[in-house]
Scaffold this motif. Structure first.
Motif, mmCIF file in Angstrom:
data_model
loop_
_atom_site.group_PDB
_atom_site.id
_atom_site.type_symbol
_atom_site.label_atom_id
_atom_site.label_comp_id
_atom_site.label_asym_id
_atom_site.label_seq_id
_atom_site.Cartn_x
_atom_site.Cartn_y
_atom_site.Cartn_z
ATOM 1 N N MET A 188 0.846 -1.168 0.000
ATOM 2 C CA MET A 188 0.000 0.000 0.000
ATOM 3 C C MET A 188 0.896 1.237 0.000
ATOM 4 N N PRO A 189 0.650 2.179 -0.898
ATOM 5 C CA PRO A 189 1.455 3.396 -0.925
ATOM 6 C C PRO A 189 1.256 4.220 0.351
ATOM 7 N N THR A 190 2.341 4.837 0.800
ATOM 8 C CA THR A 190 2.313 5.655 2.007
ATOM 9 C C THR A 190 3.061 6.944 1.748
ATOM 10 N N LEU A 191 2.461 8.061 2.148
ATOM 11 C CA LEU A 191 3.147 9.345 2.116
ATOM 12 C C LEU A 191 3.777 9.526 3.485
ATOM 13 N N GLN A 192 5.101 9.767 3.514
ATOM 14 C CA GLN A 192 5.795 9.875 4.781
ATOM 15 C C GLN A 192 6.653 11.134 4.796
ATOM 16 N N PHE A 228 5.532 11.901 10.075
ATOM 17 C CA PHE A 228 4.110 11.812 9.777
ATOM 18 C C PHE A 228 3.946 10.832 8.635
ATOM 19 N N ALA A 229 2.988 9.936 8.753
ATOM 20 C CA ALA A 229 2.736 8.960 7.700
ATOM 21 C C ALA A 229 1.243 8.873 7.437
ATOM 22 N N ARG A 256 -6.909 12.158 -2.851
ATOM 23 C CA ARG A 256 -6.457 11.785 -1.501
ATOM 24 C C ARG A 256 -4.989 12.167 -1.308
ATOM 25 N N LEU A 257 -4.191 11.978 -2.327
ATOM 26 C CA LEU A 257 -2.772 12.333 -2.255
ATOM 27 C C LEU A 257 -2.616 13.847 -2.072
ATOM 28 N N ASP A 282 -2.115 18.289 4.198
ATOM 29 C CA ASP A 282 -2.140 17.992 5.626
ATOM 30 C C ASP A 282 -0.721 17.879 6.184
ATOM 31 N N HIS A 283 0.157 17.190 5.466
ATOM 32 C CA HIS A 283 1.546 17.045 5.908
ATOM 33 C C HIS A 283 2.226 18.411 5.964
#
Length: 126
Positions: free
Chosen positions: A1-5, A18-19, A43-44, A50-51
């Motif tokens: 699953m892709p994750t923005l970190q 933050f993830a 969503r991205l 948000d990040h």
């Protein structure tokens, strides 16, 4: 699953991470519809915003803590004008006639229009 970190470390501060998980509608990218891709990108985009907000908050808190820890490291407040409009006003010792105000606006408009280009002044004739 892709994750923005997002991760940050600094010498005198605790690190933060933050993830945000960004699940895809389907595991196989070939089966994703245009609507699935658009929803994922929405969503991205929201997760990135948000990040950015969370990073700004964390860094602001760090700056405040640094100011408390070492007040001499805080940037000195200045009363000097920084915009080109204020610089022109400063040259006139803060006075400005109505005609000068119109000229300054025209000068700023011309300056903005020619940004990044070399402009030869015609006023410098001998």
């Amino acid at each position: 699953m892709p994750t923005l970190q997002t991760h940050s470390e600094a010498p005198h501060s605790d690190p933060f991470t933050f993830a945000t998980d960004l699940p895809l509608a389907a595991e196989d990218e070939a089966t994703l519809t245009t609507a699935d891709k658009s929803a994922y990108l929405a969503r991205l985009r929201a997760a990135v915003a948000d990040h950015q907000a969370r990073v700004n908050e964390a860094l602001t808190a760090r700056m405040e803590a640094d100011k408390i820890r070492d007040p001499s490291s805080a940037p000195a407040a200045t009363t000097e004008p920084t915009s080109s409009k204020n610089k022109k006003r400063k040259k006139n010792n803060g006075t400005e006639t109505p005609q000068q105000g119109k000229t300054m606006v025209a000068d700023e408009d011309a300056e903005e229009q020619n940004y990044g280009e070399e402009v030869v002044d015609d006023d410098d004739e001998v």
